[in-house]
Motif scaffolding. Structure first.
Motif, PDB file in Angstrom:
ATOM      1  N   ASN A 109       0.697  -1.098  -0.194  1.00 17.99           N
ATOM      2  CA  ASN A 109       0.132  -0.008  -0.118  1.00 17.99           C
ATOM      3  C   ASN A 109       0.994   1.297   0.028  1.00 17.99           C
ATOM      4  O   ASN A 109       0.357   2.342  -0.625  1.00 17.99           O
ATOM      5  CB  ASN A 109      -1.130  -0.033   1.154  1.00 17.99           C
ATOM      6  N   VAL A 110       1.880   1.307   0.995  1.00 19.41           N
ATOM      7  CA  VAL A 110       3.044   2.293   0.737  1.00 19.41           C
ATOM      8  C   VAL A 110       3.395   2.674  -0.427  1.00 19.41           C
ATOM      9  O   VAL A 110       3.437   3.762  -0.925  1.00 19.41           O
ATOM     10  CB  VAL A 110       3.777   2.184   2.120  1.00 19.41           C
ATOM     11  N   THR A 111       3.892   1.612  -1.130  1.00 19.64           N
ATOM     12  CA  THR A 111       4.603   1.681  -2.444  1.00 19.64           C
ATOM     13  C   THR A 111       3.520   2.253  -3.549  1.00 19.64           C
ATOM     14  O   THR A 111       3.877   2.958  -4.173  1.00 19.64           O
ATOM     15  CB  THR A 111       4.926   0.196  -2.734  1.00 19.64           C
ATOM     16  N   ALA A 112       2.155   1.946  -3.337  1.00 17.69           N
ATOM     17  CA  ALA A 112       1.340   2.126  -4.390  1.00 17.69           C
ATOM     18  C   ALA A 112       0.844   3.580  -4.163  1.00 17.69           C
ATOM     19  O   ALA A 112       0.858   4.349  -4.984  1.00 17.69           O
ATOM     20  CB  ALA A 112      -0.087   1.250  -4.055  1.00 17.69           C
ATOM     21  N   LEU A 113       0.899   4.007  -2.510  1.00 17.30           N
ATOM     22  CA  LEU A 113       0.602   5.146  -2.392  1.00 17.30           C
ATOM     23  C   LEU A 113       1.787   6.228  -3.064  1.00 17.30           C
ATOM     24  O   LEU A 113       1.873   7.230  -3.519  1.00 17.30           O
ATOM     25  CB  LEU A 113       0.323   5.538  -1.113  1.00 17.30           C
ATOM     26  N   GLY A 114       3.249   5.720  -2.742  1.00 16.51           N
ATOM     27  CA  GLY A 114       4.443   6.549  -3.329  1.00 16.51           C
ATOM     28  C   GLY A 114       4.122   6.663  -4.958  1.00 16.51           C
ATOM     29  O   GLY A 114       4.271   7.631  -5.347  1.00 16.51           O
ATOM     30  N   ASP A 115       3.790   5.634  -5.397  1.00 16.98           N
ATOM     31  CA  ASP A 115       3.639   5.675  -6.945  1.00 16.98           C
ATOM     32  C   ASP A 115       2.453   6.751  -7.472  1.00 16.98           C
ATOM     33  O   ASP A 115       2.634   7.287  -8.287  1.00 16.98           O
ATOM     34  CB  ASP A 115       3.396   4.238  -7.573  1.00 16.98           C
ATOM     35  N   ALA A 116       1.556   6.619  -6.641  1.00 15.90           N
ATOM     36  CA  ALA A 116       0.343   7.385  -6.731  1.00 15.90           C
ATOM     37  C   ALA A 116       0.914   8.861  -6.677  1.00 15.90           C
ATOM     38  O   ALA A 116       0.439  10.086  -7.487  1.00 15.90           O
ATOM     39  CB  ALA A 116      -0.938   7.318  -6.142  1.00 15.90           C
ATOM     40  N   LEU A 117       1.569   9.308  -5.647  1.00 19.11           N
ATOM     41  CA  LEU A 117       2.385  10.648  -5.410  1.00 19.11           C
ATOM     42  C   LEU A 117       3.163  11.025  -6.460  1.00 19.11           C
ATOM     43  O   LEU A 117       2.995  12.088  -6.858  1.00 19.11           O
ATOM     44  CB  LEU A 117       2.955  10.461  -4.075  1.00 19.11           C
ATOM     45  N   VAL A 118       4.031  10.172  -6.949  1.00 17.68           N
ATOM     46  CA  VAL A 118       4.898  10.469  -7.987  1.00 17.68           C
ATOM     47  C   VAL A 118       3.936  10.728  -9.408  1.00 17.68           C
ATOM     48  O   VAL A 118       4.294  11.671 -10.028  1.00 17.68           O
ATOM     49  CB  VAL A 118       5.807   9.206  -8.383  1.00 17.68           C
ATOM     50  N   ALA A 119       2.984   9.778  -9.437  1.00 19.72           N
ATOM     51  CA  ALA A 119       1.923  10.174 -10.784  1.00 19.72           C
ATOM     52  C   ALA A 119       1.395  11.735 -10.597  1.00 19.72           C
ATOM     53  O   ALA A 119       1.321  12.304 -11.608  1.00 19.72           O
ATOM     54  CB  ALA A 119       0.936   9.236 -10.876  1.00 19.72           C
ATOM     55  N   LEU A 120       0.925  11.897  -9.365  1.00 22.86           N
ATOM     56  CA  LEU A 120       0.195  13.171  -8.779  1.00 22.86           C
ATOM     57  C   LEU A 120       1.242  14.239  -9.343  1.00 22.86           C
ATOM     58  O   LEU A 120       0.964  15.403  -9.779  1.00 22.86           O
ATOM     59  CB  LEU A 120      -0.199  13.486  -7.751  1.00 22.86           C
ATOM     60  N   GLU A 123       1.864  14.768 -13.154  1.00 21.27           N
ATOM     61  CA  GLU A 123       0.547  15.370 -13.437  1.00 21.27           C
ATOM     62  C   GLU A 123       0.790  16.843 -13.183  1.00 21.27           C
ATOM     63  O   GLU A 123       0.129  17.544 -14.150  1.00 21.27           O
ATOM     64  CB  GLU A 123      -0.882  14.831 -13.081  1.00 21.27           C
ATOM     65  N   ARG A 124       1.121  17.028 -11.945  1.00 16.46           N
ATOM     66  CA  ARG A 124       1.210  18.504 -11.636  1.00 16.46           C
ATOM     67  C   ARG A 124       2.236  19.389 -12.589  1.00 16.46           C
ATOM     68  O   ARG A 124       1.984  20.539 -13.021  1.00 16.46           O
ATOM     69  CB  ARG A 124       1.516  18.640 -10.138  1.00 16.46           C
ATOM     70  N   ALA A 125       3.441  18.775 -12.842  1.00 16.20           N
ATOM     71  CA  ALA A 125       4.273  19.473 -13.688  1.00 16.20           C
ATOM     72  C   ALA A 125       3.804  19.467 -15.029  1.00 16.20           C
ATOM     73  O   ALA A 125       4.114  20.438 -16.055  1.00 16.20           O
ATOM     74  CB  ALA A 125       5.473  18.446 -13.695  1.00 16.20           C
ATOM     75  N   GLU A 126       2.917  18.411 -15.575  1.00 16.87           N
ATOM     76  CA  GLU A 126       2.378  18.572 -16.825  1.00 16.87           C
ATOM     77  C   GLU A 126       1.343  19.805 -17.006  1.00 16.87           C
ATOM     78  O   GLU A 126       1.279  20.444 -17.820  1.00 16.87           O
ATOM     79  CB  GLU A 126       1.629  17.291 -17.259  1.00 16.87           C
ATOM     80  N   LEU A 127       0.612  19.838 -16.084  1.00 19.12           N
ATOM     81  CA  LEU A 127      -0.569  20.987 -15.864  1.00 19.12           C
ATOM     82  C   LEU A 127       0.398  22.230 -15.861  1.00 19.12           C
ATOM     83  O   LEU A 127      -0.010  23.069 -16.426  1.00 19.12           O
ATOM     84  CB  LEU A 127      -1.137  20.730 -14.498  1.00 19.12           C
ATOM     85  N   ALA A 128       1.605  22.252 -15.104  1.00 21.36           N
ATOM     86  CA  ALA A 128       2.238  23.727 -15.030  1.00 21.36           C
ATOM     87  C   ALA A 128       2.915  23.850 -16.592  1.00 21.36           C
ATOM     88  O   ALA A 128       2.789  25.193 -16.989  1.00 21.36           O
ATOM     89  CB  ALA A 128       3.463  23.534 -14.164  1.00 21.36           C
ATOM     90  N   GLY A 129       3.152  23.093 -17.121  1.00 20.36           N
ATOM     91  CA  GLY A 129       3.607  23.094 -18.696  1.00 20.36           C
ATOM     92  C   GLY A 129       2.542  23.498 -19.544  1.00 20.36           C
ATOM     93  O   GLY A 129       2.551  24.406 -20.449  1.00 20.36           O
ATOM     94  N   ASP A 130       1.325  22.980 -19.297  1.00 16.80           N
ATOM     95  CA  ASP A 130      -0.130  23.124 -20.456  1.00 16.80           C
ATOM     96  C   ASP A 130      -0.273  24.721 -19.765  1.00 16.80           C
ATOM     97  O   ASP A 130      -0.563  25.737 -20.643  1.00 16.80           O
ATOM     98  CB  ASP A 130      -1.095  22.463 -19.908  1.00 16.80           C
ATOM     99  N   LYS A 131      -0.002  25.381 -18.899  1.00 18.54           N
ATOM    100  CA  LYS A 131      -0.515  26.480 -18.118  1.00 18.54           C
ATOM    101  C   LYS A 131       0.668  27.426 -19.089  1.00 18.54           C
ATOM    102  O   LYS A 131       0.347  28.549 -19.370  1.00 18.54           O
ATOM    103  CB  LYS A 131      -0.333  26.782 -16.952  1.00 18.54           C
TER     104      LYS A 131
END
Length: 182
Positions: A109-120, A123-131
């Motif tokens: 679960n911690v690993t999955a949450l870590g992966d989800a955090l990395v994905a978030l 996605e945040r970096a991509e959104l900043a690029g889109d902006k």
């Protein structure tokens, strides 16, 4: 003096005046078309779309921040639970197997949450690029609007010059008429 000469001169002056009026009308029509052109409409649409998308990106970014904070809290809780599970495993041999299984699940679960955090974060970096891309598009649109305004000013200046030219022509026409009558 031959009476046909003043008549011919008046016809030529009349044609000049008509030509100047026609050129002025075309200039006004072109200026109006440039002002209401599709590019200005697209620029307005682009600005509205950029503002909407920027607002959506901001909302999405806030949502991602809340999700990241929730995931970090969950990760901390899972780590504490994992630490407790590891401590519980020392208590007895009988519960050792179940504790290890629980610890493995928690680590997954911690690993999955870590992966989800990395994905978030990705996605945040991509959104900043889109902006940033949207901001560049707005800047290009603003530059295009300045060019259109400059062209409009040039067209208005040409119209003013043509009007002055027409007035000078009309004044010469009146002078010629007065000189022919007098």
């Amino acid at each position: 003096m031959d009476p046909a000469v003043p008549r011919a001169t008046l016809k030529v002056l009349g044609l000049c005046a008509a030509l100047l009026v026609l050129v002025a009308a075309v200039t006004v029509a072109v200026a109006v078309m440039v002002w209401r052109s599709e590019a200005v409409g697209k620029l307005r649409g682009c600005r509205e779309r950029a503002a909407n998308e920027s607002r959506e990106l901001g909302n999405r970014l806030e949502e991602l921040e809340r999700e990241r904070e929730r995931l970090e809290r969950d990760e901390d809780a899972l780590r504490r639970e994992l630490a407790r599970a590891r401590g519980d495993s020392r208590r007895g041999n009988a519960s050792l197997v179940s504790c290890r299984e629980r610890a493995a699940r928690l680590e997954a679960n911690v690993t999955a949450l870590g992966d989800a955090l990395v994905a978030l974060r990705r996605e945040r970096a991509e959104l900043a690029g889109d902006k940033a891309a949207l901001q560049e598009e707005v800047a290009r649109g603003a530059e295009q609007a300045r060019g259109l305004r400059r062209r409009l000013q040039e067209a208005l200046e040409q119209q003013r010059e043509l009007r002055e030219r027409r007035e000078r022509c009309e004044a010469r026409h009146r002078d010629l008429e007065n000189s022919l009558k007098g």
